[in-house]
Design a protein around this motif. Structure first.
Motif, PDB file in Angstrom:
ATOM      1  N   ASP A 125     119.726 -13.844  74.459  1.00  0.00           N
ATOM      2  CA  ASP A 125     119.072 -15.320  74.177  1.00  0.00           C
ATOM      3  C   ASP A 125     119.307 -16.061  74.848  1.00  0.00           C
ATOM      4  O   ASP A 125     118.617 -17.543  74.886  1.00  0.00           O
ATOM      5  CB  ASP A 125     120.384 -16.051  73.040  1.00  0.00           C
ATOM      6  N   TYR A 126     119.930 -16.237  76.785  1.00  0.00           N
ATOM      7  CA  TYR A 126     119.452 -16.792  77.522  1.00  0.00           C
ATOM      8  C   TYR A 126     118.435 -17.520  78.084  1.00  0.00           C
ATOM      9  O   TYR A 126     117.810 -15.899  78.572  1.00  0.00           O
ATOM     10  CB  TYR A 126     120.966 -16.260  78.920  1.00  0.00           C
ATOM     11  N   ILE A 127     118.373 -18.429  78.796  1.00  0.00           N
ATOM     12  CA  ILE A 127     116.914 -18.674  78.972  1.00  0.00           C
ATOM     13  C   ILE A 127     117.462 -19.873  79.752  1.00  0.00           C
ATOM     14  O   ILE A 127     117.731 -21.113  80.012  1.00  0.00           O
ATOM     15  CB  ILE A 127     115.606 -19.518  78.172  1.00  0.00           C
ATOM     16  N   ILE A 128     117.143 -19.279  81.990  1.00  0.00           N
ATOM     17  CA  ILE A 128     117.581 -20.337  82.749  1.00  0.00           C
ATOM     18  C   ILE A 128     116.172 -20.801  83.282  1.00  0.00           C
ATOM     19  O   ILE A 128     115.642 -20.371  83.234  1.00  0.00           O
ATOM     20  CB  ILE A 128     118.491 -19.959  83.462  1.00  0.00           C
ATOM     21  N   THR A 129     116.740 -22.425  83.904  1.00  0.00           N
ATOM     22  CA  THR A 129     115.246 -22.919  84.423  1.00  0.00           C
ATOM     23  C   THR A 129     115.565 -23.220  85.569  1.00  0.00           C
ATOM     24  O   THR A 129     116.305 -23.450  86.088  1.00  0.00           O
ATOM     25  CB  THR A 129     114.663 -24.522  83.765  1.00  0.00           C
ATOM     26  N   LEU A 130     114.675 -22.013  86.921  1.00  0.00           N
ATOM     27  CA  LEU A 130     115.149 -22.763  88.118  1.00  0.00           C
ATOM     28  C   LEU A 130     114.061 -23.242  88.576  1.00  0.00           C
ATOM     29  O   LEU A 130     112.645 -23.230  88.332  1.00  0.00           O
ATOM     30  CB  LEU A 130     115.505 -21.172  89.079  1.00  0.00           C
ATOM     31  N   GLU A 131     114.521 -23.550  90.466  1.00  0.00           N
ATOM     32  CA  GLU A 131     113.248 -23.831  90.970  1.00  0.00           C
ATOM     33  C   GLU A 131     114.114 -23.672  92.677  1.00  0.00           C
ATOM     34  O   GLU A 131     114.761 -23.320  92.947  1.00  0.00           O
ATOM     35  CB  GLU A 131     113.656 -25.813  91.221  1.00  0.00           C
TER      36      GLU A 131
END
Length: 135
Positions: A125-131
């Motif tokens: 289920d996990y979704i991460i946002t990175l830069e």
């Protein structure tokens, strides 16, 4: 001989597919699901793999907590997976979720979904946002 030729062609196709990953651009936020890999569009050696969530102690919606909690995500970096980086995300302190590796700055901007009382989150289920930015 034909079978050997076909077998060799299949291995070549698999090797090409293994080397083809979605891309991200430096300085632009991008998302990753657990198990997903993306490569820098300008530097194919900078491969980012969202390996796992090591901890998720965020206070679920519908619950009163003393502490807001945090999420610790593990990234595996580079084509050979030679570097790992753990980033910690705390709600309300997103700018503190930074790390450095492979000559780049990594900023953990967001994690979804947010936990809810009585609902168990699964790893997929996990979704991460990175830069990612160059140093």
């Amino acid at each position: 001989m034909k079978k050997l030729h076909l077998l060799m062609m299949m291995f070549c196709l698999m090797a090409v597919q293994c080397d083809h990953f979605p891309t991200f651009a430096l300085g632009e936020p991008f998302t990753l699901k657990i198990g997903e890999k993306k490569v820098d569009s300008q530097n194919k050696d900078l491969l980012v793999h969202f390996n796992k969530v090591k901890q998720d102690s965020r206070c679920p919606k519908g619950v009163n907590c003393v502490w807001e909690g945090e999420v610790v995500a593990e990234l595996v970096l580079g084509k050979l997976g030679k570097d790992t980086l753990e980033l910690t995300f705390r709600p309300g302190r997103e700018k503190a979720a930074v790390g450095r590796a492979m000559g780049h700055h990594f900023r953990f901007q967001e994690v979804k979904p947010y936990p809810e009382k009585g609902v168990a989150l699964k790893a997929e289920d996990y979704i991460i946002t990175l830069e990612v930015k160059a140093e």
